[in-house]
Design a protein around this motif. Structure first.
Motif, PDB file in Angstrom:
ATOM      1  N   ARG A  27       0.839  -1.197   0.000  1.00 58.09           N
ATOM      2  CA  ARG A  27       0.000   0.000   0.000  1.00 58.09           C
ATOM      3  C   ARG A  27       0.874   1.247   0.000  1.00 58.09           C
ATOM      4  O   ARG A  27       1.951   1.278   0.619  1.00 58.09           O
ATOM      5  N   ALA A  28       0.385   2.288  -0.675  1.00 63.04           N
ATOM      6  CA  ALA A  28       1.141   3.540  -0.766  1.00 63.04           C
ATOM      7  C   ALA A  28       1.386   4.149   0.608  1.00 63.04           C
ATOM      8  O   ALA A  28       2.475   4.673   0.884  1.00 63.04           O
ATOM      9  N   ASP A  29       0.390   4.089   1.499  1.00 61.67           N
ATOM     10  CA  ASP A  29       0.542   4.673   2.832  1.00 61.67           C
ATOM     11  C   ASP A  29       1.656   3.980   3.615  1.00 61.67           C
ATOM     12  O   ASP A  29       2.390   4.620   4.380  1.00 61.67           O
ATOM     13  N   THR A  30       1.803   2.680   3.407  1.00 58.37           N
ATOM     14  CA  THR A  30       2.866   1.927   4.071  1.00 58.37           C
ATOM     15  C   THR A  30       4.237   2.404   3.600  1.00 58.37           C
ATOM     16  O   THR A  30       5.164   2.576   4.406  1.00 58.37           O
ATOM     17  N   VAL A  31       4.352   2.642   2.301  1.00 59.17           N
ATOM     18  CA  VAL A  31       5.609   3.133   1.746  1.00 59.17           C
ATOM     19  C   VAL A  31       5.908   4.535   2.278  1.00 59.17           C
ATOM     20  O   VAL A  31       7.060   4.863   2.600  1.00 59.17           O
ATOM     21  N   THR A  32       4.882   5.360   2.375  1.00 55.54           N
ATOM     22  CA  THR A  32       5.053   6.718   2.908  1.00 55.54           C
ATOM     23  C   THR A  32       5.603   6.680   4.323  1.00 55.54           C
ATOM     24  O   THR A  32       6.552   7.401   4.663  1.00 55.54           O
ATOM     25  N   LEU A  33       5.019   5.835   5.164  1.00 51.74           N
ATOM     26  CA  LEU A  33       5.466   5.735   6.559  1.00 51.74           C
ATOM     27  C   LEU A  33       6.862   5.128   6.650  1.00 51.74           C
ATOM     28  O   LEU A  33       7.655   5.517   7.516  1.00 51.74           O
ATOM     29  N   ALA A  60      17.492   6.657   0.723  1.00 51.43           N
ATOM     30  CA  ALA A  60      16.462   5.614   0.800  1.00 51.43           C
ATOM     31  C   ALA A  60      15.104   6.209   1.132  1.00 51.43           C
ATOM     32  O   ALA A  60      14.064   5.799   0.579  1.00 51.43           O
ATOM     33  N   SER A  61      15.098   7.204   2.016  1.00 58.90           N
ATOM     34  CA  SER A  61      13.848   7.871   2.391  1.00 58.90           C
ATOM     35  C   SER A  61      13.206   8.549   1.199  1.00 58.90           C
ATOM     36  O   SER A  61      11.996   8.459   0.985  1.00 58.90           O
ATOM     37  N   ARG A  62      14.022   9.223   0.399  1.00 59.15           N
ATOM     38  CA  ARG A  62      13.463   9.945  -0.753  1.00 59.15           C
ATOM     39  C   ARG A  62      13.080   8.989  -1.877  1.00 59.15           C
ATOM     40  O   ARG A  62      12.167   9.295  -2.661  1.00 59.15           O
ATOM     41  N   LEU A  63      13.749   7.833  -1.955  1.00 57.74           N
ATOM     42  CA  LEU A  63      13.306   6.809  -2.896  1.00 57.74           C
ATOM     43  C   LEU A  63      11.907   6.338  -2.521  1.00 57.74           C
ATOM     44  O   LEU A  63      11.019   6.193  -3.377  1.00 57.74           O
ATOM     45  N   ALA A  64      11.694   6.111  -1.228  1.00 56.99           N
ATOM     46  CA  ALA A  64      10.368   5.713  -0.759  1.00 56.99           C
ATOM     47  C   ALA A  64       9.345   6.815  -1.021  1.00 56.99           C
ATOM     48  O   ALA A  64       8.190   6.536  -1.370  1.00 56.99           O
ATOM     49  N   ASP A  65       9.765   8.065  -0.881  1.00 58.99           N
ATOM     50  CA  ASP A  65       8.861   9.190  -1.130  1.00 58.99           C
ATOM     51  C   ASP A  65       8.414   9.232  -2.579  1.00 58.99           C
ATOM     52  O   ASP A  65       7.283   9.621  -2.873  1.00 58.99           O
ATOM     53  N   GLY A  66       9.292   8.859  -3.507  1.00 60.83           N
ATOM     54  CA  GLY A  66       8.889   8.788  -4.910  1.00 60.83           C
ATOM     55  C   GLY A  66       8.083   7.538  -5.208  1.00 60.83           C
ATOM     56  O   GLY A  66       7.135   7.565  -6.000  1.00 60.83           O
ATOM     57  N   THR A  78      -5.585   8.521  -3.371  1.00 55.22           N
ATOM     58  CA  THR A  78      -6.596   8.915  -2.388  1.00 55.22           C
ATOM     59  C   THR A  78      -6.219  10.261  -1.772  1.00 55.22           C
ATOM     60  O   THR A  78      -5.039  10.624  -1.714  1.00 55.22           O
ATOM     61  N   ASP A  79      -7.220  10.991  -1.313  1.00 62.51           N
ATOM     62  CA  ASP A  79      -6.968  12.277  -0.668  1.00 62.51           C
ATOM     63  C   ASP A  79      -6.147  12.099   0.609  1.00 62.51           C
ATOM     64  O   ASP A  79      -5.234  12.878   0.882  1.00 62.51           O
ATOM     65  N   PHE A  80      -6.467  11.063   1.389  1.00 66.81           N
ATOM     66  CA  PHE A  80      -5.715  10.844   2.617  1.00 66.81           C
ATOM     67  C   PHE A  80      -4.260  10.511   2.319  1.00 66.81           C
ATOM     68  O   PHE A  80      -3.348  10.954   3.030  1.00 66.81           O
ATOM     69  N   GLY A  81      -4.028   9.739   1.267  1.00 68.06           N
ATOM     70  CA  GLY A  81      -2.659   9.407   0.895  1.00 68.06           C
ATOM     71  C   GLY A  81      -1.849  10.650   0.588  1.00 68.06           C
ATOM     72  O   GLY A  81      -0.690  10.771   1.004  1.00 68.06           O
ATOM     73  N   ILE A  86       2.340  14.598   2.288  1.00 67.41           N
ATOM     74  CA  ILE A  86       2.863  15.948   2.513  1.00 67.41           C
ATOM     75  C   ILE A  86       3.210  16.154   3.983  1.00 67.41           C
ATOM     76  O   ILE A  86       4.188  16.823   4.323  1.00 67.41           O
ATOM     77  N   THR A  87       2.423  15.562   4.882  1.00 67.07           N
ATOM     78  CA  THR A  87       2.706  15.680   6.315  1.00 67.07           C
ATOM     79  C   THR A  87       4.031  15.014   6.658  1.00 67.07           C
ATOM     80  O   THR A  87       4.876  15.588   7.354  1.00 67.07           O
ATOM     81  N   CYS A  88       4.240  13.806   6.159  1.00 67.91           N
ATOM     82  CA  CYS A  88       5.489  13.094   6.419  1.00 67.91           C
ATOM     83  C   CYS A  88       6.675  13.811   5.780  1.00 67.91           C
ATOM     84  O   CYS A  88       7.779  13.824   6.347  1.00 67.91           O
ATOM     85  N   ASP A  89       6.461  14.399   4.613  1.00 65.45           N
ATOM     86  CA  ASP A  89       7.531  15.166   3.975  1.00 65.45           C
ATOM     87  C   ASP A  89       8.009  16.293   4.882  1.00 65.45           C
ATOM     88  O   ASP A  89       9.216  16.503   5.062  1.00 65.45           O
ATOM     89  N   TYR A  90       7.061  17.031   5.458  1.00 69.56           N
ATOM     90  CA  TYR A  90       7.440  18.172   6.284  1.00 69.56           C
ATOM     91  C   TYR A  90       8.101  17.729   7.591  1.00 69.56           C
ATOM     92  O   TYR A  90       8.983  18.424   8.104  1.00 69.56           O
ATOM     93  N   VAL A  91       7.691  16.587   8.110  1.00 69.37           N
ATOM     94  CA  VAL A  91       8.381  16.049   9.293  1.00 69.37           C
ATOM     95  C   VAL A  91       9.832  15.721   8.932  1.00 69.37           C
ATOM     96  O   VAL A  91      10.766  16.053   9.669  1.00 69.37           O
TER      97      VAL A  91
END
Length: 202
Positions: A27-33, A60-66, A78-81, A86-91
């Motif tokens: 899932r995309a959210d899993t990759v984001t986290l 590695a973090s930015r690879l996951a972000d892409g 999804t809107d939540f995704g 964006i929230t995780c990016d700013y953290v």
């Protein structure tokens, strides 16, 4: 400034990898986290003065972000995704300067605080523009398919990652690098405010 120029080169392999990951049930959210966790690990490595390890975690973090966006496009955006991304990016963006401040508060404190201030101002100008752009039903795919309207600028994601890598390669120059980058962030925010005045006034 560089994001839109490198996208034609990085999007095809990321999209292919994203489709494969989606077929495996990721899932995309899993990759984001996971990307956020790697970014936090980079901050810890900086505090421990393991700068080479920090570089690996940042990349590695930015690879996951892409990759999370590629997985989302394969499974359905999804809107939540988009919100979580964006929230995780700013953290993540706050973690690296904070780690250098924790590493040496006396030497890095003022420059680190100024850098975080510039990030805060830049983020506010970006998100404020995105809200108004959504209200106006504006659309742009110059930065890829996004849930938020992305305005370009002098400094974007690519420049920020290069800056973080430079900090890890040359930690002794944290103060001048941070002051210079912070000024450029404020210039980027000012340019975005002027653009907003032109686009949204009246």
């Amino acid at each position: 400034m560089l994001d839109r120029h490198i996208r034609p080169f990085i999007d095809p392999p990321l999209n292919k990898l994203g489709r494969s990951a989606a077929r495996m049930g990721l899932r995309a959210d899993t990759v984001t986290l996971a990307g956020l966790a790697l970014g936090l690990a980079a901050g810890l490595a900086i505090v421990l003065e393991a700068f080479f390890v920090a570089i690996l975690f940042i990349l590695a973090s930015r690879l996951a972000d892409g990759l999370d966006g590629a997985v989302a496009r394969a499974r359905g955006v999804t809107d939540f995704g988009g919100y979580l991304d964006i929230t995780c990016d700013y953290v993540f963006y706050a973690t690296i300067p904070l780690a250098f401040v924790v590493l040496d508060p006396q030497a890095h404190g003022v420059a680190g605080a100024f850098l975080l201030l510039s990030f805060y101002v830049n983020a506010g100008s970006f998100l404020g523009f995105a809200v108004l752009a959504e209200k106006k039903k504006m659309r742009s795919d110059a930065h890829g398919v996004k849930t938020l309207y992305f305005t370009g600028g002098l400094l974007e994601g690519t420049e920020t990652i290069v800056f973080f890598l430079l900090l890890c390669l040359f930690p002794a120059y944290f103060v001048p690098l941070s002051l210079g980058f912070g000024v450029l962030c404020l210039v980027t925010a000012l340019a975005r405010v002027l653009l907003a005045a032109k686009v949204f006034r009246g």
